[in-house]
Design a protein around this motif. Structure first.
Motif, PDB file in Angstrom:
ATOM      1  N   LEU A  52       0.841  -1.197   0.000  1.00 32.63           N
ATOM      2  CA  LEU A  52       0.000   0.000   0.000  1.00 32.63           C
ATOM      3  C   LEU A  52       0.869   1.237   0.000  1.00 32.63           C
ATOM      4  O   LEU A  52       1.872   1.300   0.722  1.00 32.63           O
ATOM      5  N   VAL A  53       0.469   2.228  -0.796  1.00 29.01           N
ATOM      6  CA  VAL A  53       1.076   3.554  -0.742  1.00 29.01           C
ATOM      7  C   VAL A  53       0.038   4.474  -0.108  1.00 29.01           C
ATOM      8  O   VAL A  53      -1.062   4.630  -0.626  1.00 29.01           O
ATOM      9  N   LEU A  54       0.385   5.044   1.032  1.00 23.09           N
ATOM     10  CA  LEU A  54      -0.459   6.009   1.747  1.00 23.09           C
ATOM     11  C   LEU A  54       0.164   7.369   1.482  1.00 23.09           C
ATOM     12  O   LEU A  54       1.221   7.691   2.019  1.00 23.09           O
ATOM     13  N   THR A  76       5.169  -2.604 -13.323  1.00 24.57           N
ATOM     14  CA  THR A  76       5.670  -3.236 -12.098  1.00 24.57           C
ATOM     15  C   THR A  76       5.099  -2.583 -10.842  1.00 24.57           C
ATOM     16  O   THR A  76       5.195  -3.151  -9.757  1.00 24.57           O
ATOM     17  N   LEU A  77       4.493  -1.391 -10.986  1.00 24.42           N
ATOM     18  CA  LEU A  77       3.951  -0.677  -9.821  1.00 24.42           C
ATOM     19  C   LEU A  77       2.436  -0.476  -9.881  1.00 24.42           C
ATOM     20  O   LEU A  77       1.827  -0.101  -8.885  1.00 24.42           O
ATOM     21  N   SER A  78       1.842  -0.729 -11.022  1.00 24.14           N
ATOM     22  CA  SER A  78       0.429  -0.386 -11.233  1.00 24.14           C
ATOM     23  C   SER A  78      -0.538  -1.200 -10.380  1.00 24.14           C
ATOM     24  O   SER A  78      -1.688  -0.799 -10.216  1.00 24.14           O
ATOM     25  N   ARG A  79      -0.087  -2.308  -9.817  1.00 29.76           N
ATOM     26  CA  ARG A  79      -0.981  -3.151  -9.016  1.00 29.76           C
ATOM     27  C   ARG A  79      -0.890  -2.860  -7.523  1.00 29.76           C
ATOM     28  O   ARG A  79      -1.516  -3.535  -6.717  1.00 29.76           O
ATOM     29  N   ILE A  80      -0.118  -1.841  -7.138  1.00 27.01           N
ATOM     30  CA  ILE A  80       0.014  -1.478  -5.725  1.00 27.01           C
ATOM     31  C   ILE A  80      -1.235  -0.707  -5.289  1.00 27.01           C
ATOM     32  O   ILE A  80      -1.694   0.204  -5.987  1.00 27.01           O
ATOM     33  N   ALA A  81      -1.781  -1.050  -4.137  1.00 28.39           N
ATOM     34  CA  ALA A  81      -2.939  -0.340  -3.587  1.00 28.39           C
ATOM     35  C   ALA A  81      -2.517   1.065  -3.161  1.00 28.39           C
ATOM     36  O   ALA A  81      -1.383   1.278  -2.716  1.00 28.39           O
ATOM     37  N   MET A 100     -10.752   5.584  -6.344  1.00 28.53           N
ATOM     38  CA  MET A 100      -9.642   5.757  -5.413  1.00 28.53           C
ATOM     39  C   MET A 100     -10.194   6.151  -4.042  1.00 28.53           C
ATOM     40  O   MET A 100     -11.168   6.880  -3.940  1.00 28.53           O
ATOM     41  N   GLU A 101      -9.547   5.651  -3.010  1.00 27.98           N
ATOM     42  CA  GLU A 101      -9.949   5.946  -1.634  1.00 27.98           C
ATOM     43  C   GLU A 101      -9.126   7.117  -1.096  1.00 27.98           C
ATOM     44  O   GLU A 101      -7.934   7.236  -1.390  1.00 27.98           O
ATOM     45  N   PHE A 102      -9.775   7.970  -0.302  1.00 29.47           N
ATOM     46  CA  PHE A 102      -9.121   9.126   0.298  1.00 29.47           C
ATOM     47  C   PHE A 102      -9.487   9.252   1.769  1.00 29.47           C
ATOM     48  O   PHE A 102     -10.592   8.908   2.169  1.00 29.47           O
ATOM     49  N   LEU A 103      -8.561   9.788   2.540  1.00 25.21           N
ATOM     50  CA  LEU A 103      -8.795  10.164   3.928  1.00 25.21           C
ATOM     51  C   LEU A 103      -8.729  11.680   4.031  1.00 25.21           C
ATOM     52  O   LEU A 103      -7.823  12.298   3.474  1.00 25.21           O
ATOM     53  N   GLN A 104      -9.677  12.252   4.742  1.00 24.14           N
ATOM     54  CA  GLN A 104      -9.697  13.692   4.973  1.00 24.14           C
ATOM     55  C   GLN A 104      -8.810  14.020   6.161  1.00 24.14           C
ATOM     56  O   GLN A 104      -8.974  13.448   7.240  1.00 24.14           O
ATOM     57  N   ARG A 110      -8.276   5.763  14.536  1.00 25.53           N
ATOM     58  CA  ARG A 110      -9.065   4.547  14.272  1.00 25.53           C
ATOM     59  C   ARG A 110      -9.569   4.528  12.836  1.00 25.53           C
ATOM     60  O   ARG A 110      -9.571   3.490  12.182  1.00 25.53           O
ATOM     61  N   ALA A 111      -9.991   5.689  12.350  1.00 29.07           N
ATOM     62  CA  ALA A 111     -10.475   5.779  10.971  1.00 29.07           C
ATOM     63  C   ALA A 111      -9.339   5.486   9.991  1.00 29.07           C
ATOM     64  O   ALA A 111      -9.548   4.796   8.979  1.00 29.07           O
ATOM     65  N   LEU A 112      -8.160   5.975  10.293  1.00 34.22           N
ATOM     66  CA  LEU A 112      -6.996   5.703   9.448  1.00 34.22           C
ATOM     67  C   LEU A 112      -6.728   4.201   9.377  1.00 34.22           C
ATOM     68  O   LEU A 112      -6.598   3.629   8.294  1.00 34.22           O
ATOM     69  N   MET A 113      -6.640   3.559  10.522  1.00 40.73           N
ATOM     70  CA  MET A 113      -6.323   2.131  10.555  1.00 40.73           C
ATOM     71  C   MET A 113      -7.418   1.302   9.870  1.00 40.73           C
ATOM     72  O   MET A 113      -7.126   0.349   9.156  1.00 40.73           O
ATOM     73  N   LYS A 114      -8.657   1.698  10.079  1.00 37.27           N
ATOM     74  CA  LYS A 114      -9.773   1.001   9.445  1.00 37.27           C
ATOM     75  C   LYS A 114      -9.688   1.144   7.923  1.00 37.27           C
ATOM     76  O   LYS A 114      -9.877   0.175   7.185  1.00 37.27           O
ATOM     77  N   GLN A 115      -9.375   2.338   7.450  1.00 38.93           N
ATOM     78  CA  GLN A 115      -9.288   2.592   6.009  1.00 38.93           C
ATOM     79  C   GLN A 115      -8.096   1.860   5.384  1.00 38.93           C
ATOM     80  O   GLN A 115      -8.208   1.304   4.298  1.00 38.93           O
ATOM     81  N   VAL A 116      -6.957   1.853   6.066  1.00 44.26           N
ATOM     82  CA  VAL A 116      -5.782   1.120   5.579  1.00 44.26           C
ATOM     83  C   VAL A 116      -6.141  -0.356   5.418  1.00 44.26           C
ATOM     84  O   VAL A 116      -5.870  -0.965   4.385  1.00 44.26           O
ATOM     85  N   ARG A 117      -6.768  -0.936   6.439  1.00 45.42           N
ATOM     86  CA  ARG A 117      -7.145  -2.349   6.383  1.00 45.42           C
ATOM     87  C   ARG A 117      -8.143  -2.601   5.257  1.00 45.42           C
ATOM     88  O   ARG A 117      -8.050  -3.581   4.516  1.00 45.42           O
ATOM     89  N   LYS A 118      -9.125  -1.697   5.118  1.00 44.71           N
ATOM     90  CA  LYS A 118     -10.151  -1.836   4.079  1.00 44.71           C
ATOM     91  C   LYS A 118      -9.521  -1.836   2.687  1.00 44.71           C
ATOM     92  O   LYS A 118      -9.845  -2.676   1.846  1.00 44.71           O
ATOM     93  N   VAL A 119      -8.615  -0.904   2.442  1.00 48.94           N
ATOM     94  CA  VAL A 119      -7.979  -0.804   1.123  1.00 48.94           C
ATOM     95  C   VAL A 119      -7.111  -2.028   0.852  1.00 48.94           C
ATOM     96  O   VAL A 119      -7.139  -2.598  -0.239  1.00 48.94           O
ATOM     97  N   LEU A 120      -6.350  -2.468   1.836  1.00 49.85           N
ATOM     98  CA  LEU A 120      -5.513  -3.652   1.654  1.00 49.85           C
ATOM     99  C   LEU A 120      -6.363  -4.899   1.403  1.00 49.85           C
ATOM    100  O   LEU A 120      -6.048  -5.697   0.519  1.00 49.85           O
ATOM    101  N   ASP A 121      -7.422  -5.068   2.177  1.00 47.36           N
ATOM    102  CA  ASP A 121      -8.296  -6.238   2.011  1.00 47.36           C
ATOM    103  C   ASP A 121      -8.986  -6.226   0.648  1.00 47.36           C
ATOM    104  O   ASP A 121      -9.067  -7.259  -0.027  1.00 47.36           O
ATOM    105  N   ALA A 122      -9.470  -5.059   0.231  1.00 51.68           N
ATOM    106  CA  ALA A 122     -10.142  -4.947  -1.077  1.00 51.68           C
ATOM    107  C   ALA A 122      -9.152  -5.222  -2.197  1.00 51.68           C
ATOM    108  O   ALA A 122      -9.480  -5.910  -3.183  1.00 51.68           O
ATOM    109  N   HIS A 123      -7.940  -4.726  -2.051  1.00 47.23           N
ATOM    110  CA  HIS A 123      -6.913  -4.948  -3.075  1.00 47.23           C
ATOM    111  C   HIS A 123      -6.556  -6.434  -3.161  1.00 47.23           C
ATOM    112  O   HIS A 123      -6.444  -6.991  -4.248  1.00 47.23           O
ATOM    113  N   ARG A 124      -6.406  -7.077  -2.029  1.00 41.47           N
ATOM    114  CA  ARG A 124      -6.087  -8.507  -2.004  1.00 41.47           C
ATOM    115  C   ARG A 124      -7.208  -9.310  -2.657  1.00 41.47           C
ATOM    116  O   ARG A 124      -6.952 -10.254  -3.400  1.00 41.47           O
TER     117      ARG A 124
END
Length: 128
Positions: A52-54, A76-81, A100-104, A110-124
């Protein structure tokens, strides 16, 4: 805790935010790389491909949109979340960058960690 194999590259030009995000993600069990702008992020990704790139959206040298464009153009990079962060209205950014997902900023930890997990899980799930 998350698997230690999950790597997040945090990209932000504000050193305090960069360090705080890196510390928080490490505490959650992620392997963390950091970069202070998009060009440095691309250099890091030449060494290690993150899961993931945050990334901040407005930065000097190479900003978030330019970084995303470079990622999409490189097979080689296009599949990175990717998860964007911005102090500007993220609803407008979501309209400009559908899918694309964004954080305000500022955001709740908690919202950050939830969003990171959500994006990683969706990408996987998409990658199989």
């Amino acid at each position: 805790m998350v698997p230690a194999t999950e790597t997040v590259l945090v990209v932000d030009d504000e050193q305090g935010i960069l360090e705080a995000l890196a510390d928080l993600l490490r505490e959650e069990g992620y392997r963390v790389l950091t970069a202070s702008h998009g060009r440095e992020a691309l250099e890091r990704m030449a060494e290690v491909k993150p899961d993931l790139v945050l990334t901040d959206w407005m930065m000097p040298v190479l900003d978030g949109p330019a970084l995303i464009e470079r990622l999409q153009q490189d097979p080689t990079l296009s599949r990175i979340a990717v998860l964007g962060m911005s102090a500007v209205d993220v609803n407008g950014l979501k309209r400009l960058h559908p899918g694309m997902e964004f954080l305000q900023k500022p955001f709740d930890i908690r919202a950050l960690m939830k969003q990171v997990r959500k994006v990683l899980d969706a990408h996987r799930a998409r990658e199989g």
